[in-house]
Enzyme design. Sequence first.
Site, PDB file in Angstrom:
ATOM      1  N   ASP A  56       5.302 -10.263  -2.707  1.00 22.63           N
ATOM      2  CA  ASP A  56       4.643  -9.528  -1.641  1.00 22.63           C
ATOM      3  C   ASP A  56       5.480  -9.720  -0.367  1.00 22.63           C
ATOM      4  O   ASP A  56       6.200 -10.727  -0.235  1.00 22.63           O
ATOM      5  CB  ASP A  56       3.231 -10.083  -1.451  1.00 22.63           C
ATOM      6  CG  ASP A  56       2.568  -9.527  -0.206  1.00 22.63           C
ATOM      7  OD1 ASP A  56       2.487  -8.302  -0.088  1.00 22.63           O
ATOM      8  OD2 ASP A  56       2.141 -10.335   0.646  1.00 22.63           O
TER       9      ASP A  56
ATOM     10  N   TYR B 234       4.340  -8.712   3.376  1.00 20.78           N
ATOM     11  CA  TYR B 234       3.630  -9.048   4.617  1.00 20.78           C
ATOM     12  C   TYR B 234       2.738 -10.266   4.426  1.00 20.78           C
ATOM     13  O   TYR B 234       1.811 -10.247   3.618  1.00 20.78           O
ATOM     14  CB  TYR B 234       2.816  -7.853   5.098  1.00 20.78           C
ATOM     15  CG  TYR B 234       3.670  -6.641   5.405  1.00 20.78           C
ATOM     16  CD1 TYR B 234       4.552  -6.648   6.493  1.00 20.78           C
ATOM     17  CD2 TYR B 234       3.643  -5.518   4.594  1.00 20.78           C
ATOM     18  CE1 TYR B 234       5.353  -5.557   6.769  1.00 20.78           C
ATOM     19  CE2 TYR B 234       4.444  -4.410   4.865  1.00 20.78           C
ATOM     20  CZ  TYR B 234       5.291  -4.431   5.952  1.00 20.78           C
ATOM     21  OH  TYR B 234       6.098  -3.348   6.222  1.00 20.78           O
TER      22      TYR B 234
END
Lengths: 230, 230
Positions: free
Chosen positions: A16, A18
């Site tokens: 991932d 953010y």
Amino acid sequence: MPMNAPQFAVDAIVFDAYGTLFDVHSVSATADKLLPGRGAALSQVWRTKQLEYTWLQSLMGAVARKDFAAVTEQALDYALAMLDVPLAAAGRRELCAAYLSLAPFGEVPAALATLAPRPRWILSNGTLAMLEPLVHNSGLRDHLDGILSVDAAGIYKPSPRVYQLALDTLHLPESRIGFVSSNCWDAIGAKAFGFTTFWINRAGAPVDRHGPAPDWIIATLSELPALLAA
Amino acid sequence: MPMNAPQFAVDAIVFDAYGTLFDVHSVSATADKLLPGRGAALSQVWRTKQLEYTWLQSLMGAVARKDFAAVTEQALDYALAMLDVPLAAAGRRELCAAYLSLAPFGEVPAALATLAPRPRWILSNGTLAMLEPLVHNSGLRDHLDGILSVDAAGIYKPSPRVYQLALDTLHLPESRIGFVSSNCWDAIGAKAFGFTTFWINRAGAPVDRHGPAPDWIIATLSELPALLAA
């Protein structure tokens, strides 16, 4: 690493972006300059609404869905209204632009380097137009092999259609893909899909209860390389 | 009501239950008895996670979905862990049971009575096994014509499949159904579906930005009858 930590057999690693590689709250400094004393509060509401809007739009269907750049602006507008702070258009633009140069967490460059030669990919809610400058500006480009945006699936995480993008690209069995997120709900979504998942629990939060628990919990990305079988 | 308030032409009214007719934070008293001084905080985290889990499970698909009774327990377990408060099994059962006797907001019985003879329905995330005792215990049974649970659609709000349940039951054009919710995201989901929507903004919050705005904003349910065309 405790002596009894298992070794996980994975052939590629998907991150991932953010909150995981990049600190979304690094916008606080810009926010605090524009809105003295309110930067941290703005950043918190902004991020909370940003995620909420991705889930809600995904459930409402294609008619409602906007890309992550638009969702980020919608969430910023809500946060500014909630904190009741006026901000001129130039300030709003500056805050949105800050999302293109978020700071990576300190340990990230060295940890990514150690994870080579395994393929290292990003799978993110962001648009490619947001992610590519972010990876460039942060100096992480040399440590990543590719970027996947949820836009190719037309829905946000944790829809299985999003995690399928990594499968279609990497051509590996689900469990041979190591998925890493600081967002517990994202790690749980990836685990439900079949990936081997690692939750970076930077804040010392409880594990979420709505789906299968991540395979392993770490405090920073530095702990990951030692957990992977050679 | 301001002189320039419009008149909305609707032939039936559909209400959200939790937070709209019933005060979910009325569990705070029970929580505060069990966990002195922490009741309000527990109730807040519990409710936030309860909604979050409905969205996440809906996106993860049928494999992840639990009914609202189970989601409510999952969210309670998270809230107890986050606040780091131990609670014996009997206390946990007492809190879950409190969801079956939530207090209706004070103005609700009289407002519902005034809205007759228009059909008045509930469309809720709750299970029928939760909603039926709740309506009975609150004394609202005589003011409601029926209850619809999202379980018939197998997904949670704001999926359009949920709002479709009301359409299938009431056999009216979308815009002739008045939908009322204190949850702005729910009012927005219903508006995107085509209902005429009223957001009860009890907390004075900003309107959410991720979809079409509700048709009208009211502070309590008492304002609704005067807004409807005879």
